[in-house]
Scaffold this motif. Structure first.
Motif: not given
Length: 340
Positions: A154-165, A168-173, A274-277
């Motif tokens: 799932n690219g969405t969750t991968n992007y969110i987790l990468g940004r949170m690292e 960024a907060t969960f909601q921001e990501a 990476s991110l959305s991959q």
């Protein structure tokens, strides 16, 4: 030159992307001796604004007439319900169906499986979009019995987790992912792990058991809503990264499927996505470890998988077959990841 009449179900993000790519590939498709024509595009509201390249004169709300005038159906509606009704109607009429609908494949498999065994169902784009995993798992990798499979699906969750690292907060990501088109307005299926679970069910029927039940995946699925930047930073301090991983492995003589956030070593192949991959790690008894990494979401990425299946059909190949029979679970111990 022969003509191939295509009925397209849906003109949303993926459906409109398919129209764009099909137009770009018209001359190349013609070298196969076939003129591919979209005879109609099923939509709910023909008046809804759409990209300029979607032909408004092909839009229709009449499903029965559309299917009756088709040689092949490309399904880009998503979900179950109406999509299931139309896909089954097409298959029962002997029409090949090309789909990216992982929810339908996961949840309605009992009805779809006979048609898949006939070679009428093409679904490369259902898992990791245009990055090929269905073809390798149903082809070359059948020569090696599965020991374990782990994947970021799932690219969405991968992007969110990468940004949170990065703080960024969960909601921001999540808001960023929605702005970039990676996440839907309602992101529940992504962040709760259901999208990845749908895809894992599809994969399990290619490598472990052709009748692997959806509920066996669903009841062992957790998402990422509970994670915080602090949890991800702590994992980094341990030399690990947190990712939502879908796994299929053997334990006590049975196949098990799970989707959950885990800590991966930073040098693990899946951690390199990476991110959305998306990424898939397959370990077999003969071939050893194989890793496939690439784009797993987006309009043209997914549409390219649909178009690839259309080429497959035109070149005379059948759809993707599930396993003919269950594969015994190996006694070899699979990799273990710490769940978060």
């Amino acid at each position: 030159m022969e003509a191939l009449r295509v009925a397209l179900l849906g003109a949303g993000t993926v459906g409109s992307g398919f129209v764009k790519l099909l137009t770009a590939h018209a001359e190349r498709l013609a070298t196969l001796g076939t003129e591919v024509r979209i005879t109609g595009i099923l939509v709910r509201d023909p008046a809804k604004p759409r990209p300029a390249w979607v032909p408004t004169d092909r839009l229709t709300t009449e499903a029965d007439a559309l299917l009756a005038d088709a040689d092949v159906v490309v399904e880009a509606m998503g979900g179950t319900g109406r999509a299931q009704e139309l896909v089954l109607a097409a298959l029962e009429a002997g029409l090949p169906v090309i789909t990216a609908n992982k929810a339908l494949l996961a949840e309605a498999w009992d009805a779809l499986k006979p048609h898949a065994l006939e070679g009428l169902l093409f679904y490369e784009a259902a898992v990791m979009a245009g990055t090929p995993v269905i073809e390798p798992l149903s082809g070359a990798l059948r020569g090696s019995s599965l020991i374990e499979l782990h994947a970021i699906l799932n690219g969405t969750t991968n992007y969110i987790l990468g940004r949170m690292e990065t703080g960024a907060t969960f909601q921001e990501a999540l808001a960023e992912a929605q702005a970039k088109g990676y996440a839907e307005a309602d992101p529940t299926l992504d962040v709760a792990g259901i999208d990845a679970a749908h895809k894992l069910a599809v994969l399990a029927r290619l490598v472990a058991d052709p009748s692997f039940p959806w509920e066996a995946v669903r009841r062992h699925t957790r998402g990422i809503e509970h994670l915080t930047p602090a949890v991800l930073r702590a994992a980094r301090g341990e030399g690990k990264v947190v990712r939502l991983v879908a796994s299929l492995y053997a334990q006590e003589g049975r196949w098990h499927a799970r989707v959950r956030p885990v800590k991966l070593p930073q040098d693990h192949p899946l951690a390199q996505a990476s991110l959305s991959q998306n990424a898939l790690y397959f370990k077999g008894d003969a071939v050893g470890a194989v890793c496939i990494v690439g784009g797993g979401a987006g309009s043209l990425v997914t549409a390219s998988g649909l178009l690839g299946d259309l080429y497959r059909l035109l070149e005379g190949y059948p759809g993707h077959p599930p396993l003919p029979a269950p594969v015994p679970a190996p006694a070899i111990e699979a990799s273990r990841f710490e769940e978060v």
